[in-house]
Design a protein around this motif. Structure first.
Motif, mmCIF file in Angstrom:
data_model
loop_
_atom_site.group_PDB
_atom_site.id
_atom_site.type_symbol
_atom_site.label_atom_id
_atom_site.label_comp_id
_atom_site.label_asym_id
_atom_site.label_seq_id
_atom_site.Cartn_x
_atom_site.Cartn_y
_atom_site.Cartn_z
ATOM 1 N N ALA A 1 0.996 -1.118 0.090
ATOM 2 C CA ALA A 1 0.205 0.011 0.289
ATOM 3 C C ALA A 1 0.911 1.216 -0.301
ATOM 4 O O ALA A 1 0.910 1.784 -0.713
ATOM 5 N N THR A 2 1.872 0.735 0.646
ATOM 6 C CA THR A 2 2.803 2.275 0.692
ATOM 7 C C THR A 2 3.699 2.712 -0.716
ATOM 8 O O THR A 2 3.498 3.704 -0.969
ATOM 9 N N GLU A 3 3.445 1.864 -1.051
ATOM 10 C CA GLU A 3 4.429 1.793 -2.748
ATOM 11 C C GLU A 3 3.242 2.150 -3.678
ATOM 12 O O GLU A 3 3.686 2.915 -4.554
ATOM 13 N N GLU A 4 2.011 1.280 -3.644
ATOM 14 C CA GLU A 4 1.208 2.509 -4.849
ATOM 15 C C GLU A 4 0.762 4.018 -4.541
ATOM 16 O O GLU A 4 0.711 4.401 -5.656
ATOM 17 N N VAL A 5 0.898 4.286 -3.080
ATOM 18 C CA VAL A 5 1.109 5.618 -2.267
ATOM 19 C C VAL A 5 1.977 6.390 -3.161
ATOM 20 O O VAL A 5 1.963 8.310 -3.662
ATOM 21 N N ALA A 6 3.047 6.311 -3.076
ATOM 22 C CA ALA A 6 3.816 6.642 -3.252
ATOM 23 C C ALA A 6 3.939 6.409 -4.518
ATOM 24 O O ALA A 6 4.654 7.876 -5.300
ATOM 25 N N ALA A 7 3.831 6.050 -5.661
ATOM 26 C CA ALA A 7 3.892 5.941 -6.678
ATOM 27 C C ALA A 7 2.939 6.912 -7.419
ATOM 28 O O ALA A 7 3.182 7.182 -8.738
ATOM 29 N N GLU A 8 1.465 6.995 -6.699
ATOM 30 C CA GLU A 8 0.800 7.897 -7.635
ATOM 31 C C GLU A 8 1.138 9.382 -6.948
ATOM 32 O O GLU A 8 0.986 10.076 -7.643
ATOM 33 N N ALA A 9 1.914 9.379 -6.039
ATOM 34 C CA ALA A 9 2.287 10.932 -5.813
ATOM 35 C C ALA A 9 3.383 10.929 -6.535
ATOM 36 O O ALA A 9 3.586 12.431 -6.953
ATOM 37 N N THR A 10 3.957 9.920 -6.932
ATOM 38 C CA THR A 10 4.816 10.895 -7.971
ATOM 39 C C THR A 10 4.747 10.869 -9.738
ATOM 40 O O THR A 10 5.258 11.883 -10.318
#
Length: 229
Positions: free
Chosen positions: A170-179
């Motif tokens: 989930a953290t990786e997905e949030v970081a990817a969306e923010a980027t």
């Protein structure tokens, strides 16, 4: 000849089985014997004794000396008691009828005791089997509890690992969306394709020169010679 009433050992190691025999007192224990009187199995509960009552009593009256174990067997079977009563008959202390009546009374009491002892052995065996089963059940219960606890810990550990992995994903997905939101999309316009005109290759075909073959000139007509007249 001094006769001896004793045991002869048979059976495997740890599983003794005996014959009750009359033998010469000078003979070895498991050597030659005069007569076999019966058998004795000490492993049975109660002990299994098969004895010829009349022949054993006969040899006892003849003066055969029993070994300590055989003496205990004779008392157990009532042969020693019958021998004692017959001595009283020979001395005139009582009649044969009285001796037989006393022996029958002793025999009935002895049979009742033996039956009671057999029942006690059966009950004891049942109780021992029950205790053994209960002990095995307790051991199995303890093992089952340990196994269940171990499985619960393994399941808990697996759940924690799965939860941790889900959080990481989930953290990786949030970081990817923010980027993706922070980075503007750069549109790259494709340049028009340059048309390259390829010059047509002119193939010059060589002209075929046809050489004219000279025509042979016909010979000049020769005036016909006139024959001389």
């Amino acid at each position: 000849m001094a006769t001896r009433m004793r045991l002869q050992r048979f059976g495997k190691k740890g599983q003794p089985f005996y014959h009750i025999v009359i033998a010469d007192g000078r003979a070895p224990r498991d050597g030659r014997f005069i007569e076999k009187l019966g058998t004795y199995n000490p492993l049975a509960r109660p002990a299994d004794i098969k004895l010829d009552f009349d022949r054993t009593l006969y040899w006892l009256q003849k003066g055969a000396s029993p070994s300590p174990t055989v003496k205990a067997i004779l008392k157990y079977e009532g042969i020693a008691y019958m021998h004692h009563l017959l001595k009283g008959v020979s001395k005139g202390a009582l009649t044969e009828a009285q001796a037989k009546a006393k022996f029958e009374e002793w025999r009935s009491n002895k049979d009742a005791k033996i039956s009671s002892a057999k029942n006690d052995y059966r009950n004891e065996a049942k109780n021992e089997a029950k205790k053994r089963l209960e002990a095995e059940a307790k051991v199995n219960e303890v093992k089952a509890e340990k196994l269940a606890k171990k499985r619960a810990e393994a399941a808990k550990k697996e759940a924690a690992e799965n939860e941790e992995a889900s959080e990481v994903e989930a953290t990786e997905e949030v970081a990817a969306e923010a980027t993706a939101e922070e980075t503007p999309e750069v549109k790259v316009e494709e340049a028009p394709e340059a048309k390259v005109e390829e010059p047509e290759a002119k193939v010059e075909e060589p002209e075929a020169k046809v050489e004219e073959t000279p025509v042979a000139e016909a010979p000049a007509e020769t005036p016909e010679e006139k024959p001389a007249e």
